[in-house]
Design an enzyme around this catalytic site. Structure first.
Site, PDB file in Angstrom:
ATOM      1  N   GLN A   5      81.803 -34.159 -34.144  1.00 30.11           N
ATOM      2  CA  GLN A   5      82.163 -35.132 -33.110  1.00 30.11           C
ATOM      3  C   GLN A   5      82.555 -36.478 -33.731  1.00 30.11           C
ATOM      4  OE1 GLN A   5      79.299 -35.476 -29.891  1.00 30.11           O
ATOM      5  NE2 GLN A   5      78.670 -33.345 -30.167  1.00 30.11           N
ATOM      6  N   CYS A   6      81.879 -36.850 -34.802  1.00 34.28           N
ATOM      7  CA  CYS A   6      82.210 -38.096 -35.490  1.00 34.28           C
ATOM      8  C   CYS A   6      83.275 -37.819 -36.548  1.00 34.28           C
ATOM      9  CB  CYS A   6      80.976 -38.696 -36.168  1.00 34.28           C
ATOM     10  SG  CYS A   6      79.639 -39.111 -35.034  1.00 34.28           S
ATOM     11  N   THR A   7      84.040 -38.834 -36.868  1.00 30.66           N
ATOM     12  CA  THR A   7      85.052 -38.675 -37.896  1.00 30.66           C
ATOM     13  C   THR A   7      84.384 -38.877 -39.248  1.00 30.66           C
ATOM     14  OG1 THR A   7      86.695 -39.561 -36.396  1.00 30.66           O
ATOM     15  CG2 THR A   7      87.291 -39.461 -38.712  1.00 30.66           C
TER      16      THR A   7
END
Length: 714
Positions: A573-575
């Protein structure tokens, strides 16, 4: 007067000219140096101004103002013109040598430069030019070096004066009121005031004072010398004297005496040092003297130029002056000047056609104020872009400041500031002249269905985003999910805006420019001229790209964008990306934008594989790629070309036409039902056709591979 005696009187000593340079002169010189002269250090004709002494305790100076420098065409409306006939500003011709380096300044041959100006004065005397235009007797010289980084200016004035050998002696020097009779004094005062008040003669610094036998005085031009002879007239040679000293005439008298003895072969000269008080002739402080001249040998010969003196002393020493204006300047103006310095220096040699005005006026919309958005904003400011809008609906989190360069810990407190607003505040702190605006809103995305209660709010966001795209010249897609780029890509294709996408993976990146849109009119009905222009632009886009329109970010997809965050772990979900990747991609995005902006075909430019394939245009930045894909794993970079797809869910003519016809009736199904776009563009049929073939498939491939997760971005 000097104490040294010679037969027949004392040696006549002159009060040296003093200079004064207004700050406006240095500001204009800096502007001209950066914007016009560049590395050209050719001599520049300038104009100085002086007036008769008007205070009994203070001498007047030769003054340089902003209008002393030549007027550039672009400055004609902002720089005052030199007004003739101004009683307080007698114009004097000068020459400026402004060097490119401090070493060159110190290396100037000051003796030769002074002699060269003295030669001009000598020639003006012998040719008669000095009689017609007496101001040339006051020619002056200025050498300078402008340090545009520190805003310091080194300079040195010279007021060339021909040297008499033997020196001129003075038999008598007294206040004019004591030399004239009362009747003569009254008449001379009236005549001088009339001369000074006339716009035709106020700027003539040398003149004749003729006094008839009946005490009536007139002021005449030097060319009238012969007409003033005879009939018992007294004739004095008058000049505007900037000096206030009671026993010394001012510097202008030196070359005036050289003219008098050379032109009229006079050995005894009566002169008037004209001075004023509150704008009127004051014979109490004006001086009248009698000078005795022994004409030096060789003065009859034009080729025999006398020696000259005249370099201005600095506190009694033969050294140059230096002034620093940084402390006196407004900090915001200093910031603007410093920010533009590097760009203006580019135009000296590297890129003469760099269009700073276009850069500063181009409105850039940045969608996403995260890692990429922060970096791109700073790169754009470095390139001279002054109008930036950042759009984001997120808040600054504790994990952001280390990677997102516009935020600090303070932005994270109390739930965090909105990124768009915090970024704008930071940009203005970095550069006060930037016109930055923050917009807090979410971008509607396909695959993220909305309830009936949310429909109006989402459609309002769509309308607002449409207006933002329409009101800007370039749009950067810097958001953190694939589907968030869909609506902006569609709107940019619809409006034919310069569009740059940057996206990051763990150790890979993509930077690309979108091709022009498939349509060039905003509605179905257009005037014939607009339709013809649209057709020309279409042809241009196709011809310049080898017959095919360049694609957008979605042109290679075979499925519509959908929710890429559902059912993902935290690291998905996070880069998660290598920290050095974002600055690289951001810099490339800004550079690509500048190259497009300066290409003669703009958004319609095709792919330029090398700098020689630019149609003969000025392309000092090199190639103009379509896509740049890089990998830190391999420390490699490649440029690719992707052509527009007729089935693209974002930029195809089918999608753009449907959007223009139906508006919200198109957007809501596209957002709520991703298969709607696939059905509309023919991707559904394409997939059915593909499934009819028995193809070997990699069963280990995720269903999400089509989302191109290697290129997600902060």
């Amino acid at each position: 007067m000097a104490k040294q005696e010679r037969s027949g009187g004392s040696i006549l000593q002159f009060s040296p000219f003093q200079s004064f340079v207004d700050e406006g002169f240095w500001h204009r010189l800096s502007s001209l140096k950066l914007n016009k002269f560049g590395i050209d250090d050719s001599p520049i004709a300038i104009t100085g101004f002086y007036a008769p002494c008007s205070h009994s305790q203070v001498s007047n100076h030769l003054t340089l103002l902003s209008e002393s420098l030549p007027c550039d065409e672009s400055e004609q409306s902002s720089v005052p013109a030199i007004s003739l006939g101004n009683r307080n500003r007698c114009s004097v011709p000068g020459i400026l040598y402004n060097t490119n380096t401090l070493e060159a300044y110190h290396a100037l041959d000051k003796k030769s430069l002074l002699k060269e100006e003295a030669k001009k004065i000598w020639e003006d005397i012998h040719t008669g030019k000095a009689v017609e235009d007496s101001a040339v007797l006051l020619r002056f010289l200025l050498i300078s070096f402008a340090d545009l980084k520190k805003w310091s200016f080194h300079y040195w004035f010279a007021f060339p004066a021909l040297v008499f050998d033997p020196p001129v002696t003075v038999v008598e020097l007294k206040p004019a009121s004591q030399w004239f009779t009362s009747e003569e004094a009254d008449s001379v005062s009236v005549a001088c005031n009339g001369w000074r008040n006339s716009s035709l003669t106020a700027g003539v610094p040398f003149f004749l004072v003729c006094i008839a036998s009946n005490s009536h005085a007139t002021i005449r031009h030097l060319k009238d010398w012969e007409a003033c002879q005879g009939d018992g007239r007294k004739v004095l040679f008058g000049f505007y004297d900037p000096c206030h000293l009671p026993n010394n005439p001012g510097w202008p008298l030196r070359n005036f005496l050289a003219l008098i003895c050379s032109r009229w072969n006079l050995k005894t000269v009566h002169f008037l040092c004209y001075r004023e008080n509150r704008g009127f002739a004051d014979l109490g402080v004006s001086l009248v003297g009698e000078a005795v001249i022994t004409i030096p040998q060789g003065w009859r010969d034009l080729q025999c130029v006398p020696n000259a003196v005249g370099w201005e002393l600095n506190k009694g020493r033969h050294i140059s002056r230096v002034i620093n204006l940084a402390k006196s300047m407004d900090p915001a103006m200093l910031a603007i000047s410093a920010a533009d310095l590097n760009l203006k220096l580019m135009r000296w040699r590297a890129w003469p056609s760099l269009n700073l005005d276009e850069l500063s006026s181009t409105k850039c919309l940045l969608l996403g104020a995260g890692t990429l958005g922060c970096q791109v904003a700073r790169m754009l400011m470095a390139w001279g872009v002054r109008k930036i809008t950042l759009l984001d609906n997120g808040r600054v989190a504790m994990s952001n400041p280390l990677r997102q360069s516009l935020y600090t810990l303070d932005n994270c407190l109390n739930g965090g500031d909105f990124k768009a607003m915090a970024a704008v505040k930071s940009l203005k702190q970095i550069f006060p002249a930037v016109e930055a605006e923050g917009v807090v809103m979410a971008i509607p995305m396909p695959g993220h269905p909305v309830s009936s209660q949310e429909e109006e709010s989402v459609l309002e966001d769509c309308r607002r985003l449409h207006e933002l795209v329409e009101s800007h010249d370039a749009v950067f897609l810097l958001t953190d999910t694939r589907e968030s780029r869909w609506l902006p890509a569609l709107l940019c294709a619809n409006a034919n805006k310069i569009t740059i996408t940057a996206a990051l993976g763990f150790d890979s990146f993509l930077v690309m420019r979108h091709g022009s849109g498939p349509l060039n009119s905003s509605n179905d009905v257009k005037a014939e001229s607009e339709i013809a222009l649209s057709g020309d632009m279409d042809s241009l886009a196709l011809a310049d790209s080898g017959g095919e329109r360049l694609g957008c970010y979605f042109c290679n997809d075979v499925v519509a964008p959908t929710d890429s965050t559902a059912n993902r772990t935290l690291d998905q979900q996070c880069t998660v990306t290598r920290p050095g990747l974002a600055p690289i991609a951001s810099s490339l995005a800004a550079e690509l934008f500048v190259d497009i902006l300066h290409h003669p075909n703009g958004i319609f430019a095709g792919v330029i594989a090398d700098s020689t394939n630019s149609g003969g245009g000025d392309q000092p930045l090199g190639i103009l790629p379509h896509q740049i894909r890089g990998s830190l794993h391999q420390f490699s970079q490649m440029t690719l070309v992707g052509h527009a797809s007729e089935s693209c869910t974002a930029c195809s003519s089918t999608v753009i036409t449907e959007y223009r016809k139906k508006g919200k009736e198109f957007l809501l199904p596209a957002i709520n039902h991703p298969t709607y776009l696939e059905d509309l563009t023919g991707l559904t049929e394409l997939m059915k056709s593909a499934s009819s073939f028995k193809l070997d498939c990699n069963n280990e491939t995720d269903d999400d591979d089509d989302d191109d997760d290697d290129y997600v971005e902060l």
